[in-house]
Scaffold this motif. Structure first.
Motif, PDB file in Angstrom:
ATOM      1  N   LYS A 212      61.919  64.896 -27.086  1.00 18.46           N
ATOM      2  CA  LYS A 212      61.578  64.071 -28.249  1.00 18.46           C
ATOM      3  C   LYS A 212      60.290  63.295 -28.019  1.00 18.46           C
ATOM      4  O   LYS A 212      59.435  63.195 -28.907  1.00 18.46           O
ATOM      5  CB  LYS A 212      62.718  63.115 -28.560  1.00 18.46           C
ATOM      6  CG  LYS A 212      62.491  62.291 -29.819  1.00 18.46           C
ATOM      7  CD  LYS A 212      63.698  61.440 -30.157  1.00 18.46           C
ATOM      8  CE  LYS A 212      63.469  60.667 -31.452  1.00 18.46           C
ATOM      9  NZ  LYS A 212      64.650  59.838 -31.811  1.00 18.46           N
TER      10      LYS A 212
ATOM     11  N   THR B 124      60.366  67.345 -32.037  1.00 18.26           N
ATOM     12  CA  THR B 124      61.461  68.182 -32.518  1.00 18.26           C
ATOM     13  C   THR B 124      61.673  69.364 -31.578  1.00 18.26           C
ATOM     14  O   THR B 124      60.883  69.593 -30.661  1.00 18.26           O
ATOM     15  CB  THR B 124      61.188  68.706 -33.939  1.00 18.26           C
ATOM     16  OG1 THR B 124      59.960  69.462 -33.924  1.00 18.26           O
ATOM     17  CG2 THR B 124      61.066  67.556 -34.939  1.00 18.26           C
TER      18      THR B 124
ATOM     19  N   ASP C 141      62.896  73.607 -31.541  1.00 13.68           N
ATOM     20  CA  ASP C 141      63.086  74.801 -32.368  1.00 13.68           C
ATOM     21  C   ASP C 141      64.029  75.827 -31.762  1.00 13.68           C
ATOM     22  O   ASP C 141      64.643  76.611 -32.488  1.00 13.68           O
ATOM     23  CB  ASP C 141      61.732  75.480 -32.604  1.00 13.68           C
ATOM     24  CG  ASP C 141      60.718  74.536 -33.204  1.00 13.68           C
ATOM     25  OD1 ASP C 141      60.889  74.152 -34.369  1.00 13.68           O
ATOM     26  OD2 ASP C 141      59.766  74.153 -32.492  1.00 13.68           O
TER      27      ASP C 141
ATOM     28  N   LEU D  51      67.695  67.059 -32.798  1.00 12.76           N
ATOM     29  CA  LEU D  51      66.268  67.396 -32.768  1.00 12.76           C
ATOM     30  C   LEU D  51      65.966  68.700 -33.503  1.00 12.76           C
ATOM     31  O   LEU D  51      64.797  69.063 -33.652  1.00 12.76           O
ATOM     32  CB  LEU D  51      65.782  67.528 -31.319  1.00 12.76           C
ATOM     33  CG  LEU D  51      65.842  66.274 -30.451  1.00 12.76           C
ATOM     34  CD1 LEU D  51      65.392  66.600 -29.032  1.00 12.76           C
ATOM     35  CD2 LEU D  51      64.998  65.163 -31.044  1.00 12.76           C
ATOM     36  N   MET D  52      66.998  69.405 -33.976  1.00 14.48           N
ATOM     37  CA  MET D  52      66.820  70.733 -34.546  1.00 14.48           C
ATOM     38  C   MET D  52      66.955  70.699 -36.064  1.00 14.48           C
ATOM     39  O   MET D  52      67.662  69.870 -36.622  1.00 14.48           O
ATOM     40  CB  MET D  52      67.833  71.715 -33.944  1.00 14.48           C
ATOM     41  CG  MET D  52      67.786  71.779 -32.427  1.00 14.48           C
ATOM     42  SD  MET D  52      68.893  73.019 -31.724  1.00 14.48           S
ATOM     43  CE  MET D  52      67.878  74.480 -31.906  1.00 14.48           C
ATOM     44  N   GLY D  53      66.262  71.625 -36.719  1.00 16.74           N
ATOM     45  CA  GLY D  53      66.315  71.698 -38.169  1.00 16.74           C
ATOM     46  C   GLY D  53      66.285  73.122 -38.674  1.00 16.74           C
ATOM     47  O   GLY D  53      66.429  74.078 -37.896  1.00 16.74           O
TER      48      GLY D  53
END
Length: 244
Positions: free
Chosen positions: A75, A80, A82, A125-127
């Motif tokens: 972070k 972020t 992936d 932290l993931m999207g």
């Protein structure tokens, strides 16, 4: 190839073997990689080999506090995340009748509990578009003599992907399993010797052990948008061992 250009990846068990080969491939394809492991000397050597787009954090996947440090570092530097490749693994042979609680704990603490915490603590932290890859094994499908605990732990990993694909509905985060067969890592070659490598290779229809780079190539596919319609899947990279 730059399929992973600008993406940030975490690889547990990333200092040697399949993890290191995958880190190399990810970086070649444009990713920035954090490797995580328990041996500082191996981590330092790996980062020296991988170059400026790699960082190392020491710790154990079965220790949530260590994983907190890992993701705090991600972070702080990248913002972020992936890609998570939950690759750390443990477990050796012990025949039925001789299995101990310690032997079971070794396999399940790393392969199951470690995978759960590695992924769970990464999620904030993931999207959308992120990829989770779990390392399974051909042993989780076929079973292997004297590998009760290890094989059972890898079968559990396979089911984690199915369950998490349901849990992650609507997030755009995918989760898949990469299941190697006999792989000629430096550790395996040292343990088996030349004749052992030939013997294990002869078990596969391709008549050889896999190269760690071949596993890394498939990990890169699962990490990239080329596999964007895949989740809850298992990809066998085992020379056909568990497929016949």
């Amino acid at each position: 190839m730059t399929r992973l250009n600008g993406r940030t990846a975490v690889i547990t068990g990333g200092a040697t073997g399949i993890g290191l080969a995958t880190a190399k491939r990810f970086i070649e394809e444009g990713a920035f990689v954090f490797i995580f492991g328990r041996r500082q000397e191996a981590l330092d050597a790996a980062v020296a080999e991988l170059g400026p787009n790699a960082r190392a954090v020491k710790g154990s996947v079965s220790n949530p506090a260590d994983l907190d440090r890992l993701y705090a570092a991600v972070k702080a530097e990248r913002g972020t995340l992936d890609i998570v490749f939950a690759n750390a693994g443990a477990g050796g042979p012990l025949a039925l009748g001789k299995i101990t609680a310690e032997h079971i704990d070794e396999a399940f603490d790393t392969n199951v509990k470690g995978a759960i915490f590695t992924v769970q603590q990464a999620l904030p932290l993931m999207g959308r578009g992120a990829s989770i890859i779990l390392t399974g094994s051909s042993a989780g499908t076929t079973g292997a003599p004297a590998f009760s605990a290890y094989s059972a732990s890898k079968a559990a990993v396979r089911n984690l992907a199915r369950t998490w694909a349901e849990d992650l509905k609507g997030t755009g985060i995918r989760v898949n399993v990469l299941s190697p067969g006999p792989t000629a890592t430096d550790l395996a070659k040292a343990a088996l010797g030349e004749e052992g490598v030939k013997a294990f290779g002869a078990m596969t229809p391709l008549q050889r052990m896999g190269d760690p780079a071949e596993i890394g190539a498939v990990a890169a596919f699962l990490a990239s948008s080329d596999s964007s319609f895949m989740t809850a899947s298992e990809v066998a990279v085992d020379g056909g061992l568990a497929q016949l």
